[in-house]
Structure formats: structure tokens, C-alpha cells
Design a protein around this motif. Structure first.
Motif, PDB file in Angstrom:
ATOM      1  N   MET A   1       0.845  -1.194   0.000  1.00 12.51           N
ATOM      2  CA  MET A   1       0.000   0.000   0.000  1.00 12.51           C
ATOM      3  C   MET A   1       0.880   1.245   0.000  1.00 12.51           C
ATOM      4  SD  MET A   1      -2.855   1.741   0.032  1.00 12.51           S
ATOM      5  CE  MET A   1      -3.827   0.332  -0.366  1.00 12.51           C
ATOM      6  N   ALA A   2       0.505   2.209  -0.791  1.00  7.53           N
ATOM      7  CA  ALA A   2       1.258   3.454  -0.907  1.00  7.53           C
ATOM      8  C   ALA A   2       1.157   4.277   0.372  1.00  7.53           C
ATOM      9  CB  ALA A   2       0.738   4.263  -2.090  1.00  7.53           C
ATOM     10  N   LYS A   3       2.272   4.917   0.721  1.00  9.11           N
ATOM     11  CA  LYS A   3       2.315   5.834   1.865  1.00  9.11           C
ATOM     12  C   LYS A   3       2.213   7.253   1.320  1.00  9.11           C
ATOM     13  CE  LYS A   3       5.250   5.271   5.201  1.00  9.11           C
ATOM     14  NZ  LYS A   3       4.655   4.992   6.486  1.00  9.11           N
ATOM     15  N   LEU A   4       1.236   8.002   1.830  1.00  9.60           N
ATOM     16  CA  LEU A   4       0.994   9.358   1.349  1.00  9.60           C
ATOM     17  C   LEU A   4       1.212  10.379   2.453  1.00  9.60           C
ATOM     18  CD1 LEU A   4      -0.502   7.489  -0.709  1.00  9.60           C
ATOM     19  CD2 LEU A   4      -2.183   9.289  -0.930  1.00  9.60           C
ATOM     20  N   LEU A   5       1.686  11.553   2.055  1.00  8.19           N
ATOM     21  CA  LEU A   5       1.823  12.692   2.959  1.00  8.19           C
ATOM     22  C   LEU A   5       0.985  13.824   2.401  1.00  8.19           C
ATOM     23  CD1 LEU A   5       3.211  14.255   5.316  1.00  8.19           C
ATOM     24  CD2 LEU A   5       5.045  14.814   3.697  1.00  8.19           C
ATOM     25  N   ILE A   6       0.084  14.365   3.245  1.00  8.78           N
ATOM     26  CA  ILE A   6      -0.679  15.539   2.845  1.00  8.78           C
ATOM     27  C   ILE A   6      -0.242  16.718   3.718  1.00  8.78           C
ATOM     28  CG2 ILE A   6      -2.647  14.359   1.832  1.00  8.78           C
ATOM     29  CD1 ILE A   6      -4.175  14.639   4.379  1.00  8.78           C
ATOM     30  N   VAL A   7       0.019  17.848   3.053  1.00  2.91           N
ATOM     31  CA  VAL A   7       0.535  19.031   3.730  1.00  2.91           C
ATOM     32  C   VAL A   7      -0.407  20.192   3.456  1.00  2.91           C
ATOM     33  CG1 VAL A   7       2.551  20.518   4.049  1.00  2.91           C
ATOM     34  CG2 VAL A   7       2.875  18.150   3.255  1.00  2.91           C
ATOM     35  N   ASP A   8      -1.101  20.637   4.503  1.00  4.30           N
ATOM     36  CA  ASP A   8      -2.035  21.758   4.361  1.00  4.30           C
ATOM     37  C   ASP A   8      -2.262  22.361   5.741  1.00  4.30           C
ATOM     38  OD1 ASP A   8      -4.583  23.327   3.966  1.00  4.30           O
ATOM     39  OD2 ASP A   8      -4.393  22.453   1.956  1.00  4.30           O
ATOM     40  N   ASP A   9      -2.346  23.674   5.824  1.00  2.00           N
ATOM     41  CA  ASP A   9      -2.531  24.328   7.117  1.00  2.00           C
ATOM     42  C   ASP A   9      -3.979  24.298   7.589  1.00  2.00           C
ATOM     43  OD1 ASP A   9      -2.851  26.132   4.896  1.00  2.00           O
ATOM     44  OD2 ASP A   9      -2.944  27.804   6.295  1.00  2.00           O
ATOM     45  N   SER A  10      -4.900  23.853   6.746  1.00  8.43           N
ATOM     46  CA  SER A  10      -6.304  23.778   7.127  1.00  8.43           C
ATOM     47  C   SER A  10      -6.654  22.378   7.652  1.00  8.43           C
ATOM     48  CB  SER A  10      -7.195  24.099   5.917  1.00  8.43           C
ATOM     49  OG  SER A  10      -8.535  23.728   6.177  1.00  8.43           O
ATOM     50  N   THR A  11      -7.045  22.321   8.906  1.00  8.07           N
ATOM     51  CA  THR A  11      -7.450  21.043   9.500  1.00  8.07           C
ATOM     52  C   THR A  11      -8.614  20.451   8.746  1.00  8.07           C
ATOM     53  OG1 THR A  11      -6.723  21.811  11.671  1.00  8.07           O
ATOM     54  CG2 THR A  11      -8.207  19.930  11.641  1.00  8.07           C
ATOM     55  N   ALA A  20     -11.299  11.309   1.679  1.00  3.59           N
ATOM     56  CA  ALA A  20     -11.369  10.949   0.256  1.00  3.59           C
ATOM     57  C   ALA A  20     -10.333   9.884  -0.088  1.00  3.59           C
ATOM     58  CB  ALA A  20     -11.161  12.189  -0.610  1.00  3.59           C
ATOM     59  N   LEU A  21      -9.132  10.033   0.430  1.00  4.02           N
ATOM     60  CA  LEU A  21      -8.074   9.061   0.156  1.00  4.02           C
ATOM     61  C   LEU A  21      -8.400   7.710   0.774  1.00  4.02           C
ATOM     62  CD1 LEU A  21      -5.037  11.444   0.637  1.00  4.02           C
ATOM     63  CD2 LEU A  21      -5.747  10.388  -1.525  1.00  4.02           C
ATOM     64  N   ASN A  22      -8.903   7.719   2.004  1.00  8.62           N
ATOM     65  CA  ASN A  22      -9.300   6.471   2.664  1.00  8.62           C
ATOM     66  C   ASN A  22     -10.395   5.759   1.879  1.00  8.62           C
ATOM     67  OD1 ASN A  22      -8.323   5.850   5.773  1.00  8.62           O
ATOM     68  ND2 ASN A  22      -7.939   7.942   5.123  1.00  8.62           N
ATOM     69  N   GLU A  23     -11.382   6.522   1.404  1.00  5.79           N
ATOM     70  CA  GLU A  23     -12.465   5.948   0.609  1.00  5.79           C
ATOM     71  C   GLU A  23     -11.924   5.328  -0.677  1.00  5.79           C
ATOM     72  OE1 GLU A  23     -16.064   5.774   1.154  1.00  5.79           O
ATOM     73  OE2 GLU A  23     -15.166   5.938   3.146  1.00  5.79           O
ATOM     74  N   GLY A  24     -10.812   5.878  -1.178  1.00 10.63           N
ATOM     75  CA  GLY A  24     -10.193   5.361  -2.393  1.00 10.63           C
ATOM     76  C   GLY A  24      -9.215   4.230  -2.135  1.00 10.63           C
ATOM     77  N   GLY A  25      -9.113   3.810  -0.872  1.00  8.42           N
ATOM     78  CA  GLY A  25      -8.238   2.686  -0.538  1.00  8.42           C
ATOM     79  C   GLY A  25      -6.865   3.075  -0.031  1.00  8.42           C
ATOM     80  N   TYR A  26      -6.601   4.365   0.065  1.00 12.38           N
ATOM     81  CA  TYR A  26      -5.308   4.834   0.574  1.00 12.38           C
ATOM     82  C   TYR A  26      -5.442   5.128   2.065  1.00 12.38           C
ATOM     83  CZ  TYR A  26      -4.225   5.225  -4.347  1.00 12.38           C
ATOM     84  OH  TYR A  26      -4.037   4.938  -5.683  1.00 12.38           O
ATOM     85  N   THR A  27      -5.030   4.187   2.879  1.00 12.91           N
ATOM     86  CA  THR A  27      -5.241   4.302   4.320  1.00 12.91           C
ATOM     87  C   THR A  27      -3.973   4.673   5.090  1.00 12.91           C
ATOM     88  OG1 THR A  27      -4.909   1.917   4.542  1.00 12.91           O
ATOM     89  CG2 THR A  27      -7.186   2.695   4.311  1.00 12.91           C
ATOM     90  N   ASP A  28      -2.825   4.633   4.418  1.00 13.34           N
ATOM     91  CA  ASP A  28      -1.568   4.989   5.084  1.00 13.34           C
ATOM     92  C   ASP A  28      -1.244   6.443   4.748  1.00 13.34           C
ATOM     93  OD1 ASP A  28       0.864   5.091   6.360  1.00 13.34           O
ATOM     94  OD2 ASP A  28       1.685   3.300   5.386  1.00 13.34           O
ATOM     95  N   VAL A  29      -1.924   7.364   5.447  1.00 13.09           N
ATOM     96  CA  VAL A  29      -1.823   8.795   5.160  1.00 13.09           C
ATOM     97  C   VAL A  29      -1.294   9.522   6.395  1.00 13.09           C
ATOM     98  CG1 VAL A  29      -3.083  10.878   4.485  1.00 13.09           C
ATOM     99  CG2 VAL A  29      -3.756   8.648   3.542  1.00 13.09           C
ATOM    100  N   THR A  30      -0.245  10.310   6.201  1.00 12.58           N
ATOM    101  CA  THR A  30       0.317  11.142   7.261  1.00 12.58           C
ATOM    102  C   THR A  30      -0.024  12.593   6.944  1.00 12.58           C
ATOM    103  OG1 THR A  30       2.141   9.594   7.607  1.00 12.58           O
ATOM    104  CG2 THR A  30       2.477  11.839   8.405  1.00 12.58           C
ATOM    105  N   GLU A  31      -0.315  13.369   7.984  1.00 15.35           N
ATOM    106  CA  GLU A  31      -0.667  14.780   7.795  1.00 15.35           C
ATOM    107  C   GLU A  31       0.433  15.685   8.340  1.00 15.35           C
ATOM    108  OE1 GLU A  31      -4.470  15.711   9.478  1.00 15.35           O
ATOM    109  OE2 GLU A  31      -5.407  13.918   8.646  1.00 15.35           O
ATOM    110  N   ALA A  32       0.619  16.825   7.671  1.00 12.82           N
ATOM    111  CA  ALA A  32       1.540  17.862   8.136  1.00 12.82           C
ATOM    112  C   ALA A  32       0.826  19.204   8.035  1.00 12.82           C
ATOM    113  CB  ALA A  32       2.807  17.864   7.288  1.00 12.82           C
ATOM    114  N   VAL A  33       1.117  20.102   8.980  1.00 10.52           N
ATOM    115  CA  VAL A  33       0.392  21.369   9.088  1.00 10.52           C
ATOM    116  C   VAL A  33       0.975  22.507   8.254  1.00 10.52           C
ATOM    117  CG1 VAL A  33      -0.512  20.776  11.363  1.00 10.52           C
ATOM    118  CG2 VAL A  33       1.620  22.078  11.182  1.00 10.52           C
ATOM    119  N   ASP A  34       2.196  22.359   7.762  1.00 12.72           N
ATOM    120  CA  ASP A  34       2.828  23.367   6.912  1.00 12.72           C
ATOM    121  C   ASP A  34       4.067  22.756   6.276  1.00 12.72           C
ATOM    122  OD1 ASP A  34       4.976  23.497   8.792  1.00 12.72           O
ATOM    123  OD2 ASP A  34       4.058  25.183   9.829  1.00 12.72           O
ATOM    124  N   GLY A  35       4.771  23.537   5.471  1.00 13.28           N
ATOM    125  CA  GLY A  35       5.942  23.027   4.776  1.00 13.28           C
ATOM    126  C   GLY A  35       7.055  22.575   5.692  1.00 13.28           C
TER     127      GLY A  35
END
Length: 122
Positions: A1-11, A20-35
Motif C-alpha cells: 500500500m502506498a504511503k501518502l503525505l498531505i501538507v495543508d494548514d487547514s485542519t 477521500a483518500l481512505n475511501e479510495g483505498g489509501y489508508t496509510d496517510v500522514t498529515e503535516a500542518v505546513d511546509g
């Protein structure tokens, strides 16, 4: 399974992306609050795809992309920009920085998943 990083300051947007990613089967998602946070997380973990906003505090998305492209493990990693910026000038700056693709907010989950599937299949 692909590992994804999403970077956005909006919670709220990170939550919507994660859903949306989880619904598409991408469950290994890490979040970051800024660059800054995104770069630190990217250096500590290997991601298969990064999705970033442009306008964020501390380090904007274009600077983040440029910094990631300097890290050998991310020289060819797909990086999608998800932003309200829609001008050709900004898109050109994104391409110059090393962005793989550009999606304008608000995003349609199916279009996002199609873009994610395309860049991950390359």
C-alpha cells in the motif's frame, strides 16, 4: 500500500483529503500542518506521494517542493499541488519547483483519486 503525505494548514481540508483518500483505498496517510512540518516528516519517513497546498505559514508549498527535490529519495517522487491558485504563472512556478501535477480547490474526490492513481502507477 502506498504511503501518502498531505501538507495543508487547514485542519478541515486535511480531514476532507484523508477521508477521500481512505475511501479510495489509501489508508496509510500522514498529515503535516505546513511546509516545515511536511519536510521534517518526509525526511523521517519515506512517502510514495506527497500532496501539498501552496499558501501556508512557515514554509509555502513551492518552497517545500524545491526542498524535497533536493533530497535524493524524493527526486522522482510524485508531488501533487492542491491549491486555490489557478493562474498560469503560479502553475509554471509549481512545475519549475518540481510539481508533478496541479489540482485546483475545491477538489472533487473522484478527480483527486484519479490523479493519485495516475501518478502512482507511473
Amino acid at each position: 500500500m502506498a504511503k501518502l503525505l498531505i501538507v495543508d494548514d487547514s485542519t478541515m481540508l486535511r480531514d476532507m483529503l484523508n477521508y477521500a483518500l481512505n475511501e479510495g483505498g489509501y489508508t496509510d496517510v500522514t498529515e503535516a500542518v505546513d511546509g516545515v512540518d511536511g519536510l521534517a516528516k518526509a525526511k523521517n519517513t519515506s512517502f510514495d506521494l506527497i500532496i501539498t497546498d501552496v499558501n501556508m505559514p512557515n514554509m509555502d508549498g513551492l518552497t517545500l517542493i524545491g526542498e524535497l527535490r533536493k533530497v535524493p529519495q524524493y527526486s522522482k517522487t510524485p508531488i501533487l499541488v492542491l491549491t486555490t491558485e489557478r493562474s498560469d504563472e503560479m502553475k509554471a512556478k509549481g512545475k519549475f519547483a518540481g510539481a508533478t501535477g496541479w489540482i485546483v480547490k475545491p477538489f472533487v474526490p473522484d478527480q483527486l483519486l484519479k490523479a493519485v492513481n495516475i501518478v502512482l502507477s507511473r
